[in-house]
Design an enzyme around this catalytic site. Sequence first.
Site, short mmCIF file in Angstrom:
data_model
loop_
_atom_site.label_atom_id
_atom_site.label_comp_id
_atom_site.label_asym_id
_atom_site.label_seq_id
_atom_site.Cartn_x
_atom_site.Cartn_y
_atom_site.Cartn_z
N ARG A 1 0.85 -1.20 0.00
CA ARG A 1 0.00 0.00 0.00
C ARG A 1 0.89 1.25 0.00
NH1 ARG A 1 -4.51 -1.78 4.56
NH2 ARG A 1 -5.38 -3.56 3.40
N ASP B 1 2.31 4.89 -0.24
CA ASP B 1 1.70 6.14 0.18
C ASP B 1 1.68 7.16 -0.95
OD1 ASP B 1 1.18 5.38 2.85
OD2 ASP B 1 3.25 5.79 3.41
N ARG C 1 11.01 5.14 4.94
CA ARG C 1 11.29 6.58 4.95
C ARG C 1 11.84 7.02 6.31
NH1 ARG C 1 5.67 8.85 3.07
NH2 ARG C 1 6.66 10.85 3.59
#
Length: 244
Positions: free
Chosen positions: A50, A52, A197
């Site tokens: 999924r 972002d 990240r």
Amino acid sequence: MRTLKLTLQYDGTDFVGWQRQPNGVSIQELIERALEPIEGHAVTVTGAGRTDAGVHAIGQVASVQLESALDASSLLRALNATLPDAVRVTAVDDAPADFNARFAAVRKVYEYRIWNGPFVPPFERRYVWHVPQTLDLDRMREAGRALIGRHDFAAFRAAGSDVATSERTLRCLKVEAVNEKVTLMVAGDGFLRHMVRAIAGTLVDVGLGRRSIDSVSAALASRDRAQAGATAPALGLFLVRVEY
């Protein structure tokens, strides 16, 4: 009914991410819209990751069940004729009936790309985090070694993540550079929201001398998001490959 495996590439810059959202266009929505006239009714597409808003993919995988008898090559052409240029289906394959792109995945590979120079070339600007100060890559590599293996990565996930456990296995972490482009490559059995990240942001802090090498293992042990570095911008992240 047949189950298909779709392999996708996309530039995530202008989209709200993989998953359907009320506030913008998602990759999942685009694929489902493209399949609807082929199938004759609405379908649900399941993605392996999924991603972002603003995150890109070179090798995203999705699964879908269709009644259409259209052969794989014709289906690929039909999808790419409908999808925007920023999204391409690179392969369509028949899969076992119970194949689920998300739950069948055993390994995912991500890259985080940094431009470590005084300016970013115009054709790179949408796909790299610009860090103009010189990075010490050896310090980043040494700090990153603490993250390899199975750990509780609570300190490297977005607040409010809805998961049963924050334990994950990171099988590989490499920091490599070709001229000004620095690439952080990570491979693991799964990733928490914003995990890659957050790792990138933390290791950049180490590379800039803003935090110690040992602070990475300390943050990991703390399970406290505030002890790790900031979340790096979405534009530098790529889902490279999903393995089954």
